[in-house]
Design an enzyme around this catalytic site. Structure first.
Site, mmCIF file in Angstrom:
data_model
loop_
_atom_site.group_PDB
_atom_site.id
_atom_site.type_symbol
_atom_site.label_atom_id
_atom_site.label_comp_id
_atom_site.label_asym_id
_atom_site.label_seq_id
_atom_site.Cartn_x
_atom_site.Cartn_y
_atom_site.Cartn_z
ATOM 1 N N ASP A 221 -26.238 27.389 35.470
ATOM 2 C CA ASP A 221 -25.070 27.984 36.119
ATOM 3 C C ASP A 221 -24.294 28.886 35.146
ATOM 4 O O ASP A 221 -24.096 28.521 33.980
ATOM 5 C CB ASP A 221 -24.160 26.829 36.588
ATOM 6 C CG ASP A 221 -23.060 27.279 37.522
ATOM 7 O OD1 ASP A 221 -23.382 27.788 38.598
ATOM 8 O OD2 ASP A 221 -21.873 27.108 37.175
ATOM 9 N N GLU A 270 -40.019 20.784 23.857
ATOM 10 C CA GLU A 270 -40.425 19.467 23.332
ATOM 11 C C GLU A 270 -41.330 18.754 24.336
ATOM 12 O O GLU A 270 -41.928 17.735 24.029
ATOM 13 C CB GLU A 270 -39.176 18.592 23.083
ATOM 14 C CG GLU A 270 -38.343 19.050 21.901
ATOM 15 C CD GLU A 270 -36.971 18.362 21.861
ATOM 16 O OE1 GLU A 270 -36.723 17.426 22.656
ATOM 17 O OE2 GLU A 270 -36.141 18.797 21.045
#
Ligand code: NOJ
Length: 561
Positions: A221, A270
């Site tokens: 956002d 990751e």
């Protein structure tokens, strides 16, 4: 900042590049508990519907604890579920059901601001000016003799100013009006200070929290707002629009924001496959917007260009061409969107007279959808044609709940039911976004159209004809058109190539996708000739009336090889 080189050879690493993503606005999707507010178990219960629709992923707007001052984009706790919407266990169950159905999950992350109920903001209010607690937000002394004027002239997106003055609770001025805090949106949405290492670290924790729970991606956002120039004196900016494309705006699209997202990419990588992310960045300059979409950052950025364009052949073609070229150059895939929870539904936008501006649209909303008269038949016909034009393009298509039902904006909601902060902060001069957020109609003949309890926004009677069960299996219904298109779409998304073909008329746009699939849109109000060499017998899908040797007015055709 260095980012781990993109890494993955996982077969699913690029799942998002051409995904059809369905936006769920959780409060309005499906209510399993009967309290009138949609919830996570409600979404889980609709997984069969979503799977039959043929989407690849869902994106959930915020479902976090919130006072709902801005429909959940005022987050109290980034790592929890609003008890009205469910629990973390409900969330896990929804992700599991979604994955079982072969549907990925994207969640909204709201990093520009928290809610004023967030534990950090409460700590900031309870601490004195200059304290470490205040440093995670933007507090500043006011101007004027006694600090009674806001620190700058910046407006809030929802109307009014972007600063609110607090009554100090600690320090020598306790009990008296004191500093001001920045909120580019509602008063209840204080902006974070992204220069603060704890803010940065906490969002990394939030990303890992949801990634560890199995989400596949994030919608970010106000991505372009995080880095701000807060050096004193604050610069004047009486309008929020970004007018320059060199990163020098004090509030938006500053170069430093990219360091933040490079850091995020490190976290997202990751995981294997790496987590996807899409920036909500209302940056008008595409070269700048695409910086958010680089593989070393979020990977994708929303492209609102088609959403803002009139229904016009030349405009649609130019936008699609440009966005595809630029997305490819940035290493991203393009995104496409016509409707979401922030804009008037596209079936209504296209129903207004040609040439209507944003101001006209707002005036139409204020008039309860009566002036000027809207041609809803035309609006839906054009919306369906636009959607098939878009679903045939390479890239990700973002769909908003209810557009597959051909829903129009509910423009005549009773004023007493309105909840959008825009309505209140503009003293009722701008109506806001409630009209596209009305809870969905599932069953024509059931109470509340099968949504659940009495909906938090009232549903109009005309929803009956749009209910999912009223369209299920009905040839030519908007729902069946979406299902067919999303089914065929998988065949024409085998790679990201597209060739523009010569057009028989100025009102027509014609392109070819892999394996010989073709898409033809006639934007004009009269039928157009089928281009020579095109066999109308190959039409497998029409957004309008069947093709009989012509491309019908305001219609898209899909042709199989
Ligand atoms: C964009 C969101 O889509 C909108 O609904 C929200 O009001 C603002 N950002 C502020 O979070």
């Amino acid at each position: 900042m260095t980012v781990p080189a993109s890494p993955s050879t996982h077969p699913d690493a690029g799942w998002w590049r051409q995904a059809a993503v369905y936006q769920i606005y959780p409060r309005s999707f499906s209510d399993a508990t009967g309290d009138g507010i949609g919830d996570l178990p409600g979404a889980t219960a609709r997984m069969g519907y979503l799977s039959a629709l043929g989407i690849d992923a869902i994106w959930l707007s915020p479902f976090y604890p919130s006072a709902l001052a801005d429909g959940g984009y005022d987050v109290d706790d980034y790592r929890n579920v609003d008890p009205r919407l469910g629990t973390l266990d409900d969330f896990d169950a929804m992700v599991a059901a979604s994955h079982d159905a072969g549907i990925k999950v994207i969640v909204d992350v709201v990093p520009n601001h928290s809610s004023n109920r967030h534990v950090w903001f409460q700590a900031a209010l309870g601490s004195a000016p200059g304290s470490p607690e205040r440093a995670r937000y933007h507090f500043a002394d006011g101007l004027g003799v006694n600090g009674e004027l806001p620190p700058s002239d910046w407006p809030s997106h929802f109307g009014g100013g972007a600063w609110t003055r607090v009554v100090e609770q600690a320090g020598p001025n306790a009990g008296r009006p004191g500093q001001w805090y920045l909120h580019l949106f509602a008063t209840e949405q204080p902006d974070f200070n992204w220069d603060h290492p704890e803010v940065q670290a906490d969002f990394h924790t939030t990303l890992r929290f949801w990634a560890d729970r199995g989400v596949d991606g994030f919608r970010v956002d106000v991505a372009h707002g995080l880095a701000k120039d807060m050096s004193l004196p604050l610069r004047s900016k009486p309008q929020l629009e970004i007018l320059v494309d060199d990163g020098s705006d004090p509030l938006f699209d500053r170069d430093a924001v990219h360091d933040i997202f490079t850091g995020w990419r490190g976290v997202l990588n990751e995981y294997d496959p790496p987590k996807a992310a899409v920036a909500e960045a209302w940056v008008p300059f595409t070269n700048r917007r695409l910086m958010y979409a680089r593989p070393t950052e979020l990977g994708q950025a929303f492209n609102f260009d088609l959403l803002q364009a009139p229904f016009d052949a030349a405009e649609f073609r130019a936008i699609a061409e440009k966005c595809l070229v630029e997305a490819e150059a940035s290493g991203a895939s393009s995104t496409w969107v016509f409707s979401n929870h922030d804009v008037v539904r596209h079936a209504s936008r296209y129903a207004l007279p040609d040439g209507s501006t944003l101001e006209d649209l707002e005036a139409w909303l204020l008039a309860g959808g009566t002036v000027p008269p809207a041609d809803l038949g035309r609006g839906l016909r054009r919306a369906r044609a636009a959607t098939l034009f878009m679903l045939g393009l390479p890239g990700s298509a973002y769909l908003y709940q209810g557009e597959e039902l051909g829903l129009f904006e509910v423009a005549d909601l009773p004023e007493a039911s309105l909840q959008d902060p825009t309505w209140f902060r503009t003293q009722h001069k701008v109506k806001g976004r409630d009209g596209c957020r009305v809870p969905l109609p599932w069953q024509r003949d059931a109470a509340n159209f099968g949504f659940g309890g009495t909906p938090w926004l009232p549903q109009p009677d005309w929803f009956a004809g749009h209910a999912a069960d009223a369209q299920d299996g009905v040839e030519g219904s908007t729902l069946e058109m979406y299902r067919a298109a999303l089914g065929w779409r998988r065949k024409l998304q085998t790679d990201e190539s597209l060739a523009w073909l010569s057009e028989p008329a100025a009102s027509v746009v014609h392109y070819r996708r892999p394996n010989g699939w073709e898409v033809l849109t006639n934007f004009g109000a009269a039928p157009a000739l089928v281009p020579s060499g095109v066999d109308p017998a190959k039409v497998v899908l029409s957004s309008g009336v069947p093709a009989t040797g012509t491309v019908p007015a305001e219609t898209t055709l899909w042709l199989a090889p």
